[in-house]
Write a protein that holds these residues in place. Sequence first.
Motif, mmCIF file in Angstrom:
data_model
loop_
_atom_site.group_PDB
_atom_site.id
_atom_site.type_symbol
_atom_site.label_atom_id
_atom_site.label_comp_id
_atom_site.label_asym_id
_atom_site.label_seq_id
_atom_site.Cartn_x
_atom_site.Cartn_y
_atom_site.Cartn_z
ATOM 1 N N LEU A 156 0.832 -1.210 0.000
ATOM 2 C CA LEU A 156 0.000 0.000 0.000
ATOM 3 C C LEU A 156 0.867 1.261 0.000
ATOM 4 C CD1 LEU A 156 -2.848 -1.009 2.496
ATOM 5 C CD2 LEU A 156 -2.940 -0.909 -0.001
ATOM 6 N N ALA A 157 1.952 1.240 0.758
ATOM 7 C CA ALA A 157 2.840 2.411 0.811
ATOM 8 C C ALA A 157 3.452 2.693 -0.554
ATOM 9 C CB ALA A 157 3.937 2.184 1.853
ATOM 10 N N THR A 158 3.867 1.635 -1.259
ATOM 11 C CA THR A 158 4.473 1.811 -2.579
ATOM 12 C C THR A 158 3.460 2.360 -3.585
ATOM 13 O OG1 THR A 158 5.952 -0.047 -2.115
ATOM 14 C CG2 THR A 158 5.755 0.659 -4.404
ATOM 15 N N LEU A 159 2.249 1.786 -3.582
ATOM 16 C CA LEU A 159 1.212 2.268 -4.493
ATOM 17 C C LEU A 159 0.834 3.714 -4.167
ATOM 18 C CD1 LEU A 159 -1.079 -0.888 -4.698
ATOM 19 C CD2 LEU A 159 0.573 -0.091 -6.383
ATOM 20 N N GLU A 161 7.017 -10.060 -7.406
ATOM 21 C CA GLU A 161 6.420 -8.816 -7.894
ATOM 22 C C GLU A 161 7.108 -7.607 -7.270
ATOM 23 O OE1 GLU A 161 3.556 -6.241 -9.837
ATOM 24 O OE2 GLU A 161 4.576 -8.140 -10.247
ATOM 25 N N ALA A 162 7.400 -7.691 -5.976
ATOM 26 C CA ALA A 162 8.099 -6.593 -5.303
ATOM 27 C C ALA A 162 9.502 -6.414 -5.860
ATOM 28 C CB ALA A 162 8.155 -6.861 -3.800
ATOM 29 N N TYR A 163 10.148 -7.506 -6.254
ATOM 30 C CA TYR A 163 11.472 -7.450 -6.869
ATOM 31 C C TYR A 163 11.443 -6.568 -8.109
ATOM 32 C CZ TYR A 163 15.688 -9.229 -9.219
ATOM 33 O OH TYR A 163 16.900 -9.344 -9.857
ATOM 34 N N ASN A 164 10.308 -6.563 -8.816
ATOM 35 C CA ASN A 164 10.124 -5.724 -10.004
ATOM 36 C C ASN A 164 9.346 -4.450 -9.702
ATOM 37 O OD1 ASN A 164 11.394 -7.342 -12.120
ATOM 38 N ND2 ASN A 164 9.784 -8.836 -11.700
ATOM 39 N N LEU A 165 9.381 -4.029 -8.426
ATOM 40 C CA LEU A 165 8.779 -2.762 -8.001
ATOM 41 C C LEU A 165 7.267 -2.711 -8.215
ATOM 42 C CD1 LEU A 165 11.520 -0.299 -9.335
ATOM 43 C CD2 LEU A 165 11.338 -1.318 -7.063
ATOM 44 N N LEU A 166 6.610 -3.879 -8.130
ATOM 45 C CA LEU A 166 5.153 -3.969 -8.236
ATOM 46 C C LEU A 166 4.627 -3.438 -9.573
ATOM 47 C CD1 LEU A 166 4.137 -2.780 -4.634
ATOM 48 C CD2 LEU A 166 4.613 -5.101 -5.415
ATOM 49 N N LEU A 167 5.435 -3.552 -10.617
ATOM 50 C CA LEU A 167 5.018 -3.021 -11.918
ATOM 51 C C LEU A 167 3.792 -3.753 -12.458
ATOM 52 C CD1 LEU A 167 8.453 -2.452 -13.689
ATOM 53 C CD2 LEU A 167 6.983 -0.771 -12.573
ATOM 54 N N GLY A 168 3.717 -5.060 -12.220
ATOM 55 C CA GLY A 168 2.552 -5.806 -12.679
ATOM 56 C C GLY A 168 1.286 -5.350 -11.990
#
Length: 240
Positions: free
Chosen positions: A70-73, A210-217
């Motif tokens: 949630l923080a990243t989004l 997914e987090a490894y790819n910065l949640l891009l998906g």
Amino acid sequence: MTGNADIEILQALNRFFVLNDHEGKFILGIAGNPLFRGFPIFFSLAALWFSVDCNARRSRMLLGLLAACLATLLSVWVQHHFTPHVRPVLDPATRIRIFDPKGLLEWYRKGSFPSDTATLYFSLVAIIFLEKRLVGILCFVWAFVTVGVARVALGLHYPSDVLGALVLGPGLVWLFESIPQLRTLSGRALGLFQTRPYIVHALVIVFLAEAYNLLLGLQGILTGLSEIGALLSAALTSRS
């Protein structure tokens, strides 16, 4: 507006680390290589998850991972809707040496506050720190250098972008962990899969990937849903 201290720190790091293209490639290797910058953090998370068969630890970690997501989004949303300053590499007034291999500048969002990469990494570090303090401190130092100092030196972020991420990411993890009701819900959710723990393990692995790819998906899915909602709203408005 960006304060004088923010610009001075940015320029000092840029002068020190990006003297020429050779130094620029080296710093980009630190800041832009997901395996190099992420290995200690993601390895520590996986080790903490699988090292002990403890539902209490895993429920805390699940809650922390939700907060990190949630923080990243939220940081990405703020970058799109609130721009206190333009990204340093896009602002000629910063007078920094720009190292831009393969036209990466065309991809970067104009807004940079707070850093979504730093938000994610500092959130994950906070999860580790709550379980193992020494490991968390070591991971924090690593993340501070690789997603903090290195990215500021390249002009991808101002120091205040990293500071904002340091407040947002760990702050949300701490907030989630401090609410008893959320801890209870996390424990109950984990208990639902007590007879099939492999499902939770698989979901955690998928999330870490997914987090490894910065949640891009996940960002792409949310963007697609938003566009579909806008199209449906427009269609309903035109019919009425």
